[in-house]
Design an enzyme around this catalytic site. Structure first.
Site, PDB file in Angstrom:
ATOM      1  N   HIS A   1     -13.946  -0.120   0.541  1.00  0.00           N
ATOM      2  CA  HIS A   1     -13.714   1.322   0.357  1.00  0.00           C
ATOM      3  C   HIS A   1     -12.496   1.640  -0.500  1.00  0.00           C
ATOM      4  O   HIS A   1     -12.254   2.793  -0.842  1.00  0.00           O
ATOM      5  CB  HIS A   1     -13.688   2.063   1.705  1.00  0.00           C
TER       6      HIS A   1
ATOM      7  N   SER B   1     -11.480  -5.275   0.927  1.00  0.00           N
ATOM      8  CA  SER B   1     -12.126  -4.115   1.532  1.00  0.00           C
ATOM      9  C   SER B   1     -12.874  -3.336   0.456  1.00  0.00           C
ATOM     10  O   SER B   1     -12.329  -3.100  -0.626  1.00  0.00           O
ATOM     11  CB  SER B   1     -11.058  -3.226   2.159  1.00  0.00           C
TER      12      SER B   1
ATOM     13  N   ASN C   1       0.800  -1.222   0.000  1.00  0.00           N
ATOM     14  CA  ASN C   1       0.000   0.000   0.000  1.00  0.00           C
ATOM     15  C   ASN C   1       0.834   1.275   0.000  1.00  0.00           C
ATOM     16  O   ASN C   1       0.295   2.352  -0.197  1.00  0.00           O
ATOM     17  CB  ASN C   1      -0.946   0.012   1.215  1.00  0.00           C
TER      18      ASN C   1
ATOM     19  N   GLN D   1      -5.150  -3.936  -1.835  1.00  0.00           N
ATOM     20  CA  GLN D   1      -4.700  -2.960  -2.851  1.00  0.00           C
ATOM     21  C   GLN D   1      -4.624  -3.543  -4.251  1.00  0.00           C
ATOM     22  O   GLN D   1      -4.361  -2.811  -5.211  1.00  0.00           O
ATOM     23  CB  GLN D   1      -3.338  -2.361  -2.455  1.00  0.00           C
TER      24      GLN D   1
ATOM     25  N   THR E   1     -25.689  -9.008  12.927  1.00  0.00           N
ATOM     26  CA  THR E   1     -26.629  -8.729  11.832  1.00  0.00           C
ATOM     27  C   THR E   1     -25.875  -8.077  10.675  1.00  0.00           C
ATOM     28  O   THR E   1     -25.139  -7.115  10.863  1.00  0.00           O
ATOM     29  CB  THR E   1     -27.757  -7.798  12.328  1.00  0.00           C
TER      30      THR E   1
ATOM     31  N   CYS F   1      -2.376   5.153   7.308  1.00  0.00           N
ATOM     32  CA  CYS F   1      -2.280   4.617   8.670  1.00  0.00           C
ATOM     33  C   CYS F   1      -1.075   5.161   9.410  1.00  0.00           C
ATOM     34  O   CYS F   1      -1.058   5.195  10.637  1.00  0.00           O
ATOM     35  CB  CYS F   1      -2.169   3.109   8.656  1.00  0.00           C
TER      36      CYS F   1
HETATM   37  N1  PLP Z   1      -4.513  -3.938   3.901  1.00  0.00           N
HETATM   38  C1  PLP Z   1      -4.028  -2.991   3.094  1.00  0.00           C
HETATM   39  C2  PLP Z   1      -2.921  -3.325   2.158  1.00  0.00           C
HETATM   40  C3  PLP Z   1      -4.550  -1.695   3.150  1.00  0.00           C
HETATM   41  O1  PLP Z   1      -4.045  -0.747   2.360  1.00  0.00           O
HETATM   42  C4  PLP Z   1      -5.591  -1.423   4.059  1.00  0.00           C
HETATM   43  C5  PLP Z   1      -6.137  -0.045   4.179  1.00  0.00           C
HETATM   44  O2  PLP Z   1      -5.417   0.925   4.255  1.00  0.00           O
HETATM   45  C6  PLP Z   1      -6.075  -2.451   4.865  1.00  0.00           C
HETATM   46  C7  PLP Z   1      -5.523  -3.688   4.767  1.00  0.00           C
HETATM   47  C8  PLP Z   1      -7.172  -2.224   5.868  1.00  0.00           C
HETATM   48  O3  PLP Z   1      -8.429  -2.193   5.238  1.00  0.00           O
HETATM   49  P1  PLP Z   1      -9.722  -1.791   6.078  1.00  0.00           P
HETATM   50  O4  PLP Z   1      -9.738  -0.315   6.134  1.00  0.00           O
HETATM   51  O5  PLP Z   1     -10.870  -2.340   5.293  1.00  0.00           O
HETATM   52  O6  PLP Z   1      -9.605  -2.442   7.404  1.00  0.00           O
END
Ligand code: PLP
Length: 376
Positions: free
Chosen positions: A200, A198, A148, A178, A236, A322
């Site tokens: 989003h 994920s 990422n 990613q 749920t 993060c």
């Molecule tokens: N793994 C990677 C490589 C990511 O870039 C991210 C989000 O930044 C995640 C996991 C975490 O995803 P989520 O926000 O759905 O927990």
């Protein structure tokens, strides 16, 4: 506004927003036996089928979770619980997202042996390094598909194939957050028992993820309760978010190659402009996924530069979302020179970005070079 922070999160697409609204309107609980419940269940299963289809999986192999972080936590602690009495080794890499890395650290505290495979001097991962880290005492190998922070593509397919051949009992997990819908990820080829996804990051809503579990593989649940998701993930189901995830996924299916080519053109332009700009370097290698490009403007700290760009309506990230401005250990792992590590910007594209936006970004970086205080 120019949004180049798509690796942090993406703008929900129109289809996802409409699906979320529909899921709020059709508010029945999928577990209810009456018609409203049946409608909700149908919506949920439709979304599951779309996501399964995108992965080349069966819909029964997809479990909805609250996010990829939950998916990865479930796998890592579940695998350790299932096999950890006899098999005390976990193999991972030094560049995993915190949602994987923190779980491995926790297992280490609990007495597991965690082997973290690093990139070599050239900043690249080699499958043989991952393969040779696994042995008969290994319960889990967890390796991300696309990093990422740099867009590096890790050799998961080759590593997992060799590991499974030699040690079929080892469980394999891949964080595909990613890479999903950006690369043609197919479960058969990838060879993972588990895949974290994920919504989003693919223009779906936040707060919804999925976990692929290969048919026949079992691990204990993290959440106990009402027995939703075939008893594996109680709670749920968030129907609106599940429907939004399905709609986003459906929209992107079918043109992965075309979008990849477009991202490649954006990356090419960015790299050319960086090469033409004194003091601006590209950290991501040419064989990285073109959606994510790590660059560094020597002498300028990431955070002030990020805010300078923000002042011009351009949104980027320093390292990963993060890391919140902290120096990234991952960037170091990828052998970015020390002198550039405080100056990293992550530019991450989506389908809607244009080459003109890339030009504006570089013009703004050049302006910042002239006007922002130098680090030294
Ligand atoms: N793994 C990677 C490589 C990511 O870039 C991210 C989000 O930044 C995640 C996991 C975490 O995803 P989520 O926000 O759905 O927990």
């Amino acid at each position: 506004m120019i949004y180049f922070d798509n690796a942090a999160t993406t703008k929900p697409c129109k289809e996802a927003v409409e699906a979320v609204v529909k899921g709020l309107e059709d508010f029945g609980n999928p577990s209810s036996l009456h018609g409203m419940g049946v409608t909700a269940e149908k919506h949920r299963e439709q979304a599951r089928e779309i996501i399964a289809g995108a992965l080349g999986a069966q819909s029964g192999e997809i479990y909805f979770t609250s996010c990829a972080t939950e998916s990865s936590n479930t796998v890592i602690f579940g695998a350790a619980k299932k096999l950890g009495k006899r098999m005390r080794r976990v193999v991972t890499t030094t560049v995993e997202h915190p949602s994987v890395a923190a779980c491995c650290n926790k297992l280490e505290e609990e007495g597991f042996e965690v082997v973290r495979v690093a990139p070599r001097e050239d900043g690249r991962f080699y499958p043989e390094d991952i393969i040779s880290a696994a042995d008969s005492s290994t319960c889990l190998v967890t390796c991300m598909l696309v990093n990422n922070e740099t867009g590096s593509i890790l050799p998961v397919e080759r590593a997992f194939a060799a590991i499974k051949k030699k040690y079929p009992q080892i469980l394999t997990h891949c964080d595909c957050v990613q890479g999903f819908m950006k690369l043609p990820v197919k479960v058969k080829k990838l060879g993972a028992d588990f895949i974290s996804l994920s919504a989003h990051k693919i223009h779906g809503p936040k707060g919804i993820g999925a976990l692929y579990i290969r048919k026949g593989v079992h691990i204990p649940s993290l959440l106990l309760g009402g027995g939703q998701e075939k008893g594996f993930r109680s709670g749920t189901e968030s129907l609106p978010l599940i429907m939004g995830f399905g709609a986003a996924c459906g929209k992107l299916s079918g043109n992965i190659e075309e979008r990849l080519e477009k991202a490649g053109r954006l990356r090419e332009r960015l790299v050319r402009l960086c090469d033409e700009t004194e003091g601006v370097y590209v950290n991501s290698k040419p064989d990285c996924l073109p959606y994510i490009v790590s660059i560094a403007a020597e002498g300028l700290k990431s955070e002030p530069l990020l805010h300078f760009l923000e002042g011009k309506g351009i949104f980027v990230s320093s390292g990963s979302a993060c890391s919140k401005g902290k120096k990234s250990s991952v960037i170091k792992e990828f052998r970015v020179p020390d002198r550039l590590q405080d100056s990293v910007l992550r530019i991450s594209f989506c389908d809607e970005n244009t080459e003109e936006e890339v030009d504006e970004l570089m013009a703004a970086i050049r302006e910042a070079q002239g006007s922002l205080a130098k680090v030294r």
